[in-house]
Write a protein that holds these residues in place. Structure first.
Motif, PDB file in Angstrom:
ATOM      1  N   ASP A  46       0.846  -1.224   0.097  1.00 43.87           N
ATOM      2  CA  ASP A  46       0.106  -0.073   0.101  1.00 43.87           C
ATOM      3  C   ASP A  46       1.118   1.281   0.197  1.00 43.87           C
ATOM      4  OD1 ASP A  46      -2.722   1.029   0.116  1.00 43.87           O
ATOM      5  OD2 ASP A  46      -1.971   1.887   2.179  1.00 43.87           O
ATOM      6  N   SER A  47       1.895   1.311   0.290  1.00 40.40           N
ATOM      7  CA  SER A  47       3.049   2.241   0.597  1.00 40.40           C
ATOM      8  C   SER A  47       4.409   1.969   0.419  1.00 40.40           C
ATOM      9  CB  SER A  47       2.624   3.076   1.917  1.00 40.40           C
ATOM     10  OG  SER A  47       3.920   3.917   2.068  1.00 40.40           O
ATOM     11  N   ASP A  48       5.424   2.730  -0.010  1.00 36.99           N
ATOM     12  CA  ASP A  48       6.826   2.326  -0.145  1.00 36.99           C
ATOM     13  C   ASP A  48       7.235   2.401   1.109  1.00 36.99           C
ATOM     14  OD1 ASP A  48       6.678   5.091   0.328  1.00 36.99           O
ATOM     15  OD2 ASP A  48       7.983   5.663  -1.486  1.00 36.99           O
ATOM     16  N   GLU A  49       6.636   2.955   2.322  1.00 28.84           N
ATOM     17  CA  GLU A  49       7.107   3.015   3.701  1.00 28.84           C
ATOM     18  C   GLU A  49       6.378   1.670   4.452  1.00 28.84           C
ATOM     19  OE1 GLU A  49       6.036   6.753   5.159  1.00 28.84           O
ATOM     20  OE2 GLU A  49       7.792   7.872   3.772  1.00 28.84           O
ATOM     21  N   HIS A  50       5.856   0.632   3.781  1.00 31.71           N
ATOM     22  CA  HIS A  50       5.325  -0.337   4.306  1.00 31.71           C
ATOM     23  C   HIS A  50       5.965  -0.950   5.539  1.00 31.71           C
ATOM     24  CE1 HIS A  50       7.945  -1.788   1.033  1.00 31.71           C
ATOM     25  NE2 HIS A  50       8.329  -2.732   2.043  1.00 31.71           N
ATOM     26  N   ASP A  51       5.083  -1.658   6.405  1.00 29.89           N
ATOM     27  CA  ASP A  51       5.821  -2.402   7.652  1.00 29.89           C
ATOM     28  C   ASP A  51       6.573  -3.609   7.366  1.00 29.89           C
ATOM     29  OD1 ASP A  51       3.522  -4.521   8.572  1.00 29.89           O
ATOM     30  OD2 ASP A  51       2.605  -3.032   7.382  1.00 29.89           O
ATOM     31  N   PHE A  52       7.505  -3.899   8.099  1.00 26.68           N
ATOM     32  CA  PHE A  52       8.277  -5.053   8.035  1.00 26.68           C
ATOM     33  C   PHE A  52       7.467  -6.323   8.067  1.00 26.68           C
ATOM     34  CE2 PHE A  52      11.895  -7.857   9.137  1.00 26.68           C
ATOM     35  CZ  PHE A  52      12.379  -7.751   8.205  1.00 26.68           C
ATOM     36  N   SER A  53       6.382  -6.417   8.719  1.00 26.31           N
ATOM     37  CA  SER A  53       5.705  -7.700   8.518  1.00 26.31           C
ATOM     38  C   SER A  53       5.007  -7.933   7.306  1.00 26.31           C
ATOM     39  CB  SER A  53       4.401  -7.578   9.667  1.00 26.31           C
ATOM     40  OG  SER A  53       3.541  -6.275   9.442  1.00 26.31           O
ATOM     41  N   SER A  54       4.482  -6.710   6.278  1.00 26.21           N
ATOM     42  CA  SER A  54       4.129  -6.947   5.102  1.00 26.21           C
ATOM     43  C   SER A  54       5.154  -7.415   4.186  1.00 26.21           C
ATOM     44  CB  SER A  54       3.650  -5.612   4.570  1.00 26.21           C
ATOM     45  OG  SER A  54       2.509  -5.054   5.206  1.00 26.21           O
ATOM     46  N   LYS A  55       6.499  -6.788   4.481  1.00 24.02           N
ATOM     47  CA  LYS A  55       7.745  -7.434   3.738  1.00 24.02           C
ATOM     48  C   LYS A  55       7.855  -8.923   3.904  1.00 24.02           C
ATOM     49  CE  LYS A  55      11.144  -3.679   3.455  1.00 24.02           C
ATOM     50  NZ  LYS A  55      12.302  -3.383   3.694  1.00 24.02           N
ATOM     51  N   LEU A  56       7.723  -9.459   5.132  1.00 17.06           N
ATOM     52  CA  LEU A  56       8.081 -10.713   5.482  1.00 17.06           C
ATOM     53  C   LEU A  56       7.023 -11.513   4.926  1.00 17.06           C
ATOM     54  CD1 LEU A  56       9.416 -10.457   9.119  1.00 17.06           C
ATOM     55  CD2 LEU A  56      10.691 -10.893   6.940  1.00 17.06           C
ATOM     56  N   HIS A  57       5.742 -11.327   4.950  1.00 21.67           N
ATOM     57  CA  HIS A  57       4.564 -11.964   4.399  1.00 21.67           C
ATOM     58  C   HIS A  57       4.607 -12.110   2.976  1.00 21.67           C
ATOM     59  CE1 HIS A  57       0.635 -14.145   5.128  1.00 21.67           C
ATOM     60  NE2 HIS A  57       0.332 -13.713   3.648  1.00 21.67           N
ATOM     61  N   LEU A  58       4.871 -11.103   2.004  1.00 17.07           N
ATOM     62  CA  LEU A  58       5.148 -11.129   0.705  1.00 17.07           C
ATOM     63  C   LEU A  58       6.463 -12.154   0.489  1.00 17.07           C
ATOM     64  CD1 LEU A  58       4.484 -10.297  -2.316  1.00 17.07           C
ATOM     65  CD2 LEU A  58       5.934  -8.459  -1.929  1.00 17.07           C
ATOM     66  N   LYS A  59       7.389 -11.966   1.332  1.00 16.57           N
ATOM     67  CA  LYS A  59       8.749 -12.839   0.919  1.00 16.57           C
ATOM     68  C   LYS A  59       8.287 -14.276   1.217  1.00 16.57           C
ATOM     69  CE  LYS A  59      13.088 -13.894   0.355  1.00 16.57           C
ATOM     70  NZ  LYS A  59      14.187 -13.270   1.181  1.00 16.57           N
ATOM     71  N   SER A  60       7.483 -14.566   2.248  1.00 14.02           N
ATOM     72  CA  SER A  60       7.061 -16.229   2.205  1.00 14.02           C
ATOM     73  C   SER A  60       6.263 -16.555   1.357  1.00 14.02           C
ATOM     74  CB  SER A  60       6.282 -16.061   3.824  1.00 14.02           C
ATOM     75  OG  SER A  60       5.771 -17.291   3.907  1.00 14.02           O
ATOM     76  N   PHE A  61       5.300 -15.499   0.898  1.00 10.39           N
ATOM     77  CA  PHE A  61       4.328 -15.991  -0.086  1.00 10.39           C
ATOM     78  C   PHE A  61       5.096 -16.125  -1.348  1.00 10.39           C
ATOM     79  CE2 PHE A  61       2.326 -13.993  -4.081  1.00 10.39           C
ATOM     80  CZ  PHE A  61       1.145 -14.854  -4.167  1.00 10.39           C
ATOM     81  N   LEU A  62       6.023 -15.490  -1.771  1.00 15.58           N
ATOM     82  CA  LEU A  62       7.010 -15.688  -3.075  1.00 15.58           C
ATOM     83  C   LEU A  62       7.729 -16.995  -3.017  1.00 15.58           C
ATOM     84  CD1 LEU A  62       7.955 -12.168  -3.769  1.00 15.58           C
ATOM     85  CD2 LEU A  62       6.447 -13.316  -4.950  1.00 15.58           C
TER      86      LEU A  62
END
Length: 219
Positions: free
Chosen positions: A64-80
């Motif tokens: 949603d934002s380039d200042e996204h929270d780290f948990s969103s990063k981790l969830h996308l990484k896990s998804f990929l």
């Protein structure tokens, strides 16, 4: 050759639901909404694996934002990573909410040989790439463009090559038939049709397309 793919877009990981208290004081509703986007991605994995999908096209605004929270990063990484281990290729472009600088190379550390392609990170920002089935057979060609900045004022159609032979797909975050001063890659439907692609996977508009043939927003 038979193959299958999914087109998803505008997931907006990290977006918060506001105003829920005006509708309900039930804490379960809040928790349900809080994790809705993550659970949506999990369902994509389940569907892709169960249906033996060959590849997934993601058309921007995954965050949603380039200042996204780290948990969103981790969830996308896990998804990929889960899709990678399942043999499903992923092609992801950056949109206006998640321009290229949203994706740290330290976190999304996929090299150019990976089946996970974040366009602009482990590929050129504008590129044509082979599409592969899960068996490793080339099924066609993908033409893709990522936002390097939250505003992309140019008409993006000039960056795409016209299809000549085989299956060709386009991956783009854009505004079709909008004002030429739109900050989000304004272009005409007719210009995309001229490229002669079998499928154009679009992002930015949060409604599924109808009546545009194979040039589609997923919603």
């Amino acid at each position: 050759m038979e193959f299958s793919f999914l087109h998803i877009s505008d997931i907006h990981l990290g977006r918060t639901f506001s105003g829920l208290s005006a509708f309900s004081s039930d804490s379960r509703l809040y928790e349900c909404c809080k994790t809705a986007l993550e659970r949506c991605l999990n369902k994509v994995i389940d569907f892709a694996v169960s249906k033996q999908i060959d590849f997934i096209l993601i058309s921007g605004d995954t965050f949603d934002s380039d200042e996204h929270d780290f948990s969103s990063k981790l969830h996308l990484k896990s998804f990929l990573n889960t899709l990678d281990k399942s043999g499903v290729s992923v092609y992801l472009i950056c949109g206006n909410h998640d321009p290229l600088n949203s994706y740290s190379r330290n976190t999304f550390n996929y090299d150019e040989t990976s089946r996970i392609k974040i366009i602009g990170l482990n590929t050129p920002v504008c590129c044509s790439l082979p599409l592969y089935t899960k068996a490793g057979v080339q099924s066609g060609t993908l033409h893709a463009l990522s936002f390097t900045d939250e505003k992309f004022l140019e008409n993006p159609s000039k960056y795409f090559k016209r299809a000549e032979t085989g299956f060709n797909a386009g991956l783009l975050h854009c505004s079709i038939n909008e004002n030429s001063e739109s900050p989000y890659a304004p272009c005409l439907l007719s210009e995309l049709k001229e490229l002669n692609y079998n499928y154009f996977a679009l992002g930015h508009i949060h409604l599924p397309s109808s009546g545009n043939g194979s040039i589609l927003y997923s919603g």
